[in-house]
Design an enzyme around this catalytic site. Structure first.
Site, PDB file in Angstrom:
ATOM      1  N   PHE A 145      57.185  10.225 -36.704  1.00 58.84           N
ATOM      2  CA  PHE A 145      57.362   9.458 -35.471  1.00 58.84           C
ATOM      3  C   PHE A 145      57.666   8.020 -35.854  1.00 58.84           C
ATOM      4  O   PHE A 145      56.808   7.312 -36.377  1.00 58.84           O
ATOM      5  CB  PHE A 145      56.132   9.505 -34.562  1.00 58.84           C
ATOM      6  CG  PHE A 145      56.370   8.789 -33.269  1.00 58.84           C
ATOM      7  CD1 PHE A 145      57.011   9.424 -32.220  1.00 58.84           C
ATOM      8  CD2 PHE A 145      56.013   7.456 -33.112  1.00 58.84           C
ATOM      9  CE1 PHE A 145      57.284   8.755 -31.027  1.00 58.84           C
ATOM     10  CE2 PHE A 145      56.280   6.774 -31.923  1.00 58.84           C
ATOM     11  CZ  PHE A 145      56.917   7.434 -30.882  1.00 58.84           C
ATOM     12  N   ASP A 232      56.950   2.847 -43.134  1.00 59.52           N
ATOM     13  CA  ASP A 232      56.745   2.508 -41.729  1.00 59.52           C
ATOM     14  C   ASP A 232      55.249   2.403 -41.484  1.00 59.52           C
ATOM     15  O   ASP A 232      54.549   3.399 -41.347  1.00 59.52           O
ATOM     16  CB  ASP A 232      57.365   3.588 -40.834  1.00 59.52           C
ATOM     17  CG  ASP A 232      57.159   3.298 -39.345  1.00 59.52           C
ATOM     18  OD1 ASP A 232      56.390   2.375 -39.012  1.00 59.52           O
ATOM     19  OD2 ASP A 232      57.754   4.016 -38.517  1.00 59.52           O
ATOM     20  N   LYS A 261      53.046  -3.553 -33.735  1.00 57.76           N
ATOM     21  CA  LYS A 261      51.775  -3.325 -33.051  1.00 57.76           C
ATOM     22  C   LYS A 261      50.741  -4.429 -33.307  1.00 57.76           C
ATOM     23  O   LYS A 261      50.789  -5.488 -32.707  1.00 57.76           O
ATOM     24  CB  LYS A 261      51.228  -1.946 -33.409  1.00 57.76           C
ATOM     25  CG  LYS A 261      52.062  -0.790 -32.859  1.00 57.76           C
ATOM     26  CD  LYS A 261      51.372   0.532 -33.020  1.00 57.76           C
ATOM     27  CE  LYS A 261      52.244   1.707 -32.618  1.00 57.76           C
ATOM     28  NZ  LYS A 261      52.566   1.766 -31.187  1.00 57.76           N
TER      29      LYS A 261
END
Length: 414
Positions: A145, A232, A261
């Site tokens: 993801f 990532d 984030k």
């Protein structure tokens, strides 16, 4: 969607009527947050055990981060990159030193940062590695993801995210996660491999932690074949897993690092791509950018957010509390409950697997009952519940939450 409370139902009805139905939220309407807690519009308090998918590592509305936001917002919020600002260089110096890289390319969202890393990897391959233009391949892992842009869903195998959004972007090779043999074989079989894009822990897939040594050996394979190792860490970075970066558990330094984030403590959209000067310098004026990327407000917020991580020892806290959480869940539930088959994770990024199939409603029903009992979490992939509280949580609060989780699940056994 049913709610017993009128204020909550009004808010839910408004979203359903006027908003696109691209999410399926847990039926709770939040209006306030502080530290590890959030409150709904009726005033009920909950433990937040999702942290906005690990964006709120520093806790909700941390006063130091909000203070930096207010101060900067009163002087200058946005210039675009048409002009210099007095904050961007300061932030770039701070953040590159903080994470140990030569240069940073600032963006806003995690998906934008992933797209940036893909472009950077390809451009480096053409201009420095000698791969023919438009021939570069990037290896990715199944069940990844990395976001939901058109390019990113092109290398996803989640049909919910992919179906009816084609045609898809080419240039990606999918291999099994945590499979070093597949990585090396794929590189050897494809002369145009430019990079390997990987999550150190697959969060959205259900908090899959790879075998010990996987990241180290994967980086070695990439180095041997001149392939860029791209990590990532949008979800796993900024102390979430018990280290500043999840790759630090194996002392791996990516060629390209992606963050987002918690880079802003969840206060403002901030993401970043880090690399060496050699790699980053292939990007020249006009070739990539964002109106909001690196804006003064984002810079001030990110500096404050990272200072909180250091000042409050959040990586160390995540490591200690994560070990406690998994130990308690193993003892109280995995060994005793017919519903919980295992717990896995690193630091305070954890998940329990519910002993039911992905198409069942059991995990969702448990999350509804957890909500009723004062704790918010959400299923992923049907039968997995992810637990990722803010890292500012205390040991006493964590144990109280474990008790809530235990009693809630045991309710389903009776």
């Amino acid at each position: 969607m049913i709610s017993e409370n009128k204020l909550s139902q009004q808010a839910i009805d408004l979203e359903n009527e006027y908003g696109a139905h691209n999410y399926h939220p847990l039926p709770v309407v939040l209006s306030k947050g502080e530290g590890v807690f959030v409150w709904d519009v009726e005033g009920k308090r909950y433990y937040d055990f999702l942290s906005a998918y690990s964006a709120v590592n520093q806790g909700h509305c941390h006063p130091a981060i909000i203070g930096a936001l207010k101060t900067q917002a009163e002087s200058l919020t946005l210039t675009s990159r048409a002009f210099y600002s007095d904050m961007l260089g300061k932030y770039e110096q701070f953040v590159t030193n903080y994470f140990g890289f030569d240069k940073v390319l600032p963006m806003n969202t995690g998906a934008e940062a992933v797209e940036t890393a893909i472009k950077l990897c390809r451009k480096y391959a053409y201009e420095k590695k000698g791969i023919a233009e438009n021939e570069a391949q990037i290896i990715v892992c199944k069940n990844n993801f990395h976001g939901r842009t058109t390019t990113i869903i092109s290398f996803s195998n989640d049909e919910v995210a992919r179906k009816n959004f084609g045609p898809y972007t080419s240039g990606f090779l999918k291999i099994d996660y945590d499979n070093l043999e597949a990585l090396e074989e794929t590189i050897k079989a494809n002369k145009n491999v430019a990079g390997f894009l990987v999550e150190p822990i697959q969060g959205e897939a259900g908090v899959y932690v790879p075998s010990e040594g996987y990241l180290t050996k994967a980086k070695e394979i990439c180095e041997k074949h001149g392939v860029l190792f791209i990590a990532d860490e949008v979800q796993t970075g900024v102390a979430r897993t018990g280290q500043l970066l999840a790759v630090n558990h194996e002392n791996v330094k990516p060629d390209i690092l992606i963050l987002g984030k918690a880079l802003s403590g969840g206060v403002y959209p901030v993401s970043a791509v880090f690399s060496s000067s050699e790699i980053m310098d292939v990007i020249r004026p006009g070739q990539h950018g964002s109106t909001f990327g690196g804006n003064p407000l984002a810079c001030a917020v990110a500096i404050a957010a990272l200072n909180v991580v250091t000042d409050e020892n959040l990586a160390e806290k995540a490591e200690e509390l994560g070990q406690l959480f998994r130990s308690e869940i193993n003892t109280r539930l995995v060994e005793k409950s017919k519903f919980v088959s295992l717990v896995r994770g690193k630091g305070l990024l954890n998940a329990i697997v519910i002993n039911d199939d992905e198409d069942s409603s059991t995990a969702w029903d448990i999350c509804i009952k957890l909500r009723d009992n004062g704790l918010l979490a959400k299923p992923t992939h049907g039968n997995i519940i992810r637990f990722a509280p803010p890292l500012v949580m205390t040991k006493e609060q964590l144990l109280e939450c474990v008790s809530i989780i235990e009693s809630t699940i045991l309710e389903f056994e009776n």
